[in-house]
Motif scaffolding. Structure first.
Motif, PDB file in Angstrom:
ATOM      1  N   ASP A 160       0.832  -1.207   0.000  1.00 41.70           N
ATOM      2  CA  ASP A 160       0.000   0.000   0.000  1.00 41.70           C
ATOM      3  C   ASP A 160       0.866   1.258   0.000  1.00 41.70           C
ATOM      4  OD1 ASP A 160      -2.221  -1.612   0.046  1.00 41.70           O
ATOM      5  OD2 ASP A 160      -2.679  -1.284   2.164  1.00 41.70           O
ATOM      6  N   GLN A 161       1.944   1.207   0.772  1.00 44.75           N
ATOM      7  CA  GLN A 161       2.863   2.345   0.820  1.00 44.75           C
ATOM      8  C   GLN A 161       3.496   2.577  -0.556  1.00 44.75           C
ATOM      9  OE1 GLN A 161       3.472   5.143   2.379  1.00 44.75           O
ATOM     10  NE2 GLN A 161       4.258   4.254   4.260  1.00 44.75           N
ATOM     11  N   GLU A 162       3.892   1.483  -1.208  1.00 42.20           N
ATOM     12  CA  GLU A 162       4.468   1.604  -2.546  1.00 42.20           C
ATOM     13  C   GLU A 162       3.440   2.160  -3.536  1.00 42.20           C
ATOM     14  OE1 GLU A 162       6.518  -1.141  -6.024  1.00 42.20           O
ATOM     15  OE2 GLU A 162       4.896  -1.933  -4.787  1.00 42.20           O
ATOM     16  N   ALA A 163       2.195   1.688  -3.445  1.00 41.95           N
ATOM     17  CA  ALA A 163       1.145   2.156  -4.356  1.00 41.95           C
ATOM     18  C   ALA A 163       0.902   3.652  -4.188  1.00 41.95           C
ATOM     19  CB  ALA A 163      -0.147   1.374  -4.115  1.00 41.95           C
ATOM     20  N   ARG A 164       0.848   4.130  -2.938  1.00 39.77           N
ATOM     21  CA  ARG A 164       0.667   5.569  -2.706  1.00 39.77           C
ATOM     22  C   ARG A 164       1.847   6.371  -3.248  1.00 39.77           C
ATOM     23  NH1 ARG A 164      -1.652   3.454   2.049  1.00 39.77           N
ATOM     24  NH2 ARG A 164       0.337   3.592   3.178  1.00 39.77           N
ATOM     25  N   LEU A 165       3.050   5.841  -3.070  1.00 39.60           N
ATOM     26  CA  LEU A 165       4.250   6.506  -3.576  1.00 39.60           C
ATOM     27  C   LEU A 165       4.235   6.582  -5.100  1.00 39.60           C
ATOM     28  CD1 LEU A 165       7.134   7.620  -2.888  1.00 39.60           C
ATOM     29  CD2 LEU A 165       7.930   5.304  -3.332  1.00 39.60           C
ATOM     30  N   LEU A 166       3.877   5.490  -5.750  1.00 40.83           N
ATOM     31  CA  LEU A 166       3.823   5.477  -7.218  1.00 40.83           C
ATOM     32  C   LEU A 166       2.765   6.439  -7.734  1.00 40.83           C
ATOM     33  CD1 LEU A 166       4.256   1.660  -7.940  1.00 40.83           C
ATOM     34  CD2 LEU A 166       5.889   3.478  -8.436  1.00 40.83           C
ATOM     35  N   ARG A 167       1.632   6.481  -7.068  1.00 36.95           N
ATOM     36  CA  ARG A 167       0.588   7.414  -7.509  1.00 36.95           C
ATOM     37  C   ARG A 167       1.028   8.862  -7.335  1.00 36.95           C
ATOM     38  NH1 ARG A 167      -2.956   3.475  -5.054  1.00 36.95           N
ATOM     39  NH2 ARG A 167      -3.851   2.283  -6.757  1.00 36.95           N
ATOM     40  N   ALA A 168       1.876   9.119  -6.349  1.00 42.64           N
ATOM     41  CA  ALA A 168       2.331  10.487  -6.084  1.00 42.64           C
ATOM     42  C   ALA A 168       3.443  10.922  -7.036  1.00 42.64           C
ATOM     43  CB  ALA A 168       2.813  10.606  -4.645  1.00 42.64           C
ATOM     44  N   LEU A 169       4.280   9.985  -7.496  1.00 40.94           N
ATOM     45  CA  LEU A 169       5.476  10.382  -8.247  1.00 40.94           C
ATOM     46  C   LEU A 169       5.646   9.734  -9.620  1.00 40.94           C
ATOM     47  CD1 LEU A 169       8.097  10.300  -5.332  1.00 40.94           C
ATOM     48  CD2 LEU A 169       6.881  12.282  -6.233  1.00 40.94           C
ATOM     49  N   ALA A 170       5.041   8.609  -9.865  1.00 40.42           N
ATOM     50  CA  ALA A 170       5.320   7.859 -11.090  1.00 40.42           C
ATOM     51  C   ALA A 170       4.574   8.422 -12.293  1.00 40.42           C
ATOM     52  CB  ALA A 170       4.950   6.388 -10.901  1.00 40.42           C
ATOM     53  N   SER A 171       5.120   8.115 -13.459  1.00 43.28           N
ATOM     54  CA  SER A 171       4.435   8.474 -14.708  1.00 43.28           C
ATOM     55  C   SER A 171       3.315   7.470 -14.952  1.00 43.28           C
ATOM     56  CB  SER A 171       5.432   8.442 -15.874  1.00 43.28           C
ATOM     57  OG  SER A 171       5.856   7.110 -16.111  1.00 43.28           O
ATOM     58  N   ASP A 172       2.453   7.777 -15.917  1.00 44.24           N
ATOM     59  CA  ASP A 172       1.356   6.863 -16.248  1.00 44.24           C
ATOM     60  C   ASP A 172       1.888   5.526 -16.752  1.00 44.24           C
ATOM     61  OD1 ASP A 172      -0.554   8.696 -15.472  1.00 44.24           O
ATOM     62  OD2 ASP A 172      -0.796   9.541 -17.488  1.00 44.24           O
ATOM     63  N   ALA A 173       2.978   5.575 -17.524  1.00 46.75           N
ATOM     64  CA  ALA A 173       3.575   4.339 -18.044  1.00 46.75           C
ATOM     65  C   ALA A 173       4.128   3.484 -16.905  1.00 46.75           C
ATOM     66  CB  ALA A 173       4.681   4.667 -19.046  1.00 46.75           C
ATOM     67  N   GLU A 174       4.762   4.119 -15.921  1.00 48.77           N
ATOM     68  CA  GLU A 174       5.294   3.368 -14.781  1.00 48.77           C
ATOM     69  C   GLU A 174       4.168   2.776 -13.947  1.00 48.77           C
ATOM     70  OE1 GLU A 174       9.489   5.617 -13.733  1.00 48.77           O
ATOM     71  OE2 GLU A 174       7.606   6.648 -13.262  1.00 48.77           O
ATOM     72  N   LEU A 175       3.080   3.519 -13.791  1.00 54.17           N
ATOM     73  CA  LEU A 175       1.924   2.993 -13.061  1.00 54.17           C
ATOM     74  C   LEU A 175       1.332   1.784 -13.779  1.00 54.17           C
ATOM     75  CD1 LEU A 175      -0.203   5.992 -11.743  1.00 54.17           C
ATOM     76  CD2 LEU A 175       0.844   4.175 -10.426  1.00 54.17           C
ATOM     77  N   GLU A 176       1.201   1.909 -15.086  1.00 55.06           N
ATOM     78  CA  GLU A 176       0.643   0.806 -15.869  1.00 55.06           C
ATOM     79  C   GLU A 176       1.544  -0.420 -15.790  1.00 55.06           C
ATOM     80  OE1 GLU A 176      -0.352  -0.149 -20.499  1.00 55.06           O
ATOM     81  OE2 GLU A 176      -0.638   1.912 -19.804  1.00 55.06           O
ATOM     82  N   ASP A 177       2.859  -0.193 -15.852  1.00 55.54           N
ATOM     83  CA  ASP A 177       3.817  -1.288 -15.759  1.00 55.54           C
ATOM     84  C   ASP A 177       3.720  -1.985 -14.398  1.00 55.54           C
ATOM     85  OD1 ASP A 177       5.998  -2.879 -16.703  1.00 55.54           O
ATOM     86  OD2 ASP A 177       7.338  -1.712 -15.414  1.00 55.54           O
ATOM     87  N   ALA A 178       3.379  -1.218 -13.349  1.00 57.31           N
ATOM     88  CA  ALA A 178       3.235  -1.785 -12.010  1.00 57.31           C
ATOM     89  C   ALA A 178       1.857  -2.395 -11.786  1.00 57.31           C
ATOM     90  CB  ALA A 178       3.499  -0.708 -10.959  1.00 57.31           C
ATOM     91  N   GLY A 179       0.954  -2.246 -12.773  1.00 59.27           N
ATOM     92  CA  GLY A 179      -0.390  -2.812 -12.650  1.00 59.27           C
ATOM     93  C   GLY A 179      -1.321  -1.982 -11.782  1.00 59.27           C
ATOM     94  N   LEU A 180      -1.052  -0.670 -11.696  1.00 59.72           N
ATOM     95  CA  LEU A 180      -1.876   0.221 -10.887  1.00 59.72           C
ATOM     96  C   LEU A 180      -2.555   1.261 -11.748  1.00 59.72           C
ATOM     97  CD1 LEU A 180       0.662   0.877  -8.005  1.00 59.72           C
ATOM     98  CD2 LEU A 180      -1.337  -0.589  -7.904  1.00 59.72           C
ATOM     99  N   ARG A 181      -3.579   1.889 -11.172  1.00 65.67           N
ATOM    100  CA  ARG A 181      -4.242   3.023 -11.816  1.00 65.67           C
ATOM    101  C   ARG A 181      -3.953   4.262 -11.009  1.00 65.67           C
ATOM    102  NH1 ARG A 181      -8.237  -1.041 -11.930  1.00 65.67           N
ATOM    103  NH2 ARG A 181      -8.496  -1.858 -14.021  1.00 65.67           N
TER     104      ARG A 181
END
Length: 197
Positions: free
Chosen positions: A160-181
């Protein structure tokens, strides 16, 4: 008269690092004086030019709303975990049952692995024992599995901590690669999204 090309490139490539390290130096001393400022700049230049630093790839951008969620939740976790750890310490006949939990992160970025590890370690009761850069795994020591809600709950907390971090800083492509929205689905906590691989 212009600067030598090599000096200009050092200033351009290490300028932010020098400013940041100088600010940290002054904050650590707790006093803004000319001596602290000059020593901080000299030390920062020495560190930035003398130590070889690995370049960090950052392809995302800061998303203010998600960053506020990340920081707010971090503060809540900090307060809650501090209370839980103090209760474990004050219970007279309770022996905490610790465990080392392996967590496979979704992202393959060194930056996000490091930031996730730092955020998890800063919360009392959990400590990163080992981080595998190539596999993207974190090994987290949990002080008391019972207080944490079990091994799966401790693992999910890191995800969950990683998901919040990715949503705060990652690009859309990185989010998609991680399987998140970008936004979590309703009814599901931050990291329980299905992986779409």
């Amino acid at each position: 008269m212009s600067l030598h090309p090599r000096r200009r490139s050092v200033l351009r490539s290490h300028g932010v690092t020098v400013v940041w390290l100088t600010a940290v130096w002054v904050l650590l001393w707790g006093d803004l004086t000319w001596g602290n400022l000059v020593n901080g700049v000299l030390l920062a230049v020495l560190v930035a030019t003398g130590l070889r630093m690995t370049p960090v790839d950052f392809h995302g951008r800061v998303h203010p709303g998600a960053l506020a969620v990340l920081l707010g939740r971090f503060v809540v976790d900090l307060v809650r975990a501090s209370f839980e750890v103090s209760m474990v310490a004050l219970r007279p006949r309770h022996t905490p049952r610790g465990a080392v939990v392996c967590v496979q992160l979704r992202s393959h970025s060194d930056l996000y692995l490091t930031l996730t590890a730092e955020l998890v370690s800063l919360v009392p009761g959990s400590l990163i024992v080992e981080a595998h850069r190539l596999t993207g795994r974190l090994y987290v020591h949990v002080l008391d599995v019972e207080t944490s809600g079990g091994i799966e709950a401790a693992r999910q907390h890191v995800l969950d901590q990683e998901a919040r971090l990715l949503r705060a800083l990652a690009s859309d492509a990185e989010l998609e690669d991680a399987g998140l929205r970008r936004r979590p689905e309703r009814g599901r906590p931050g990291g329980r999204l299905e992986v779409t691989r």
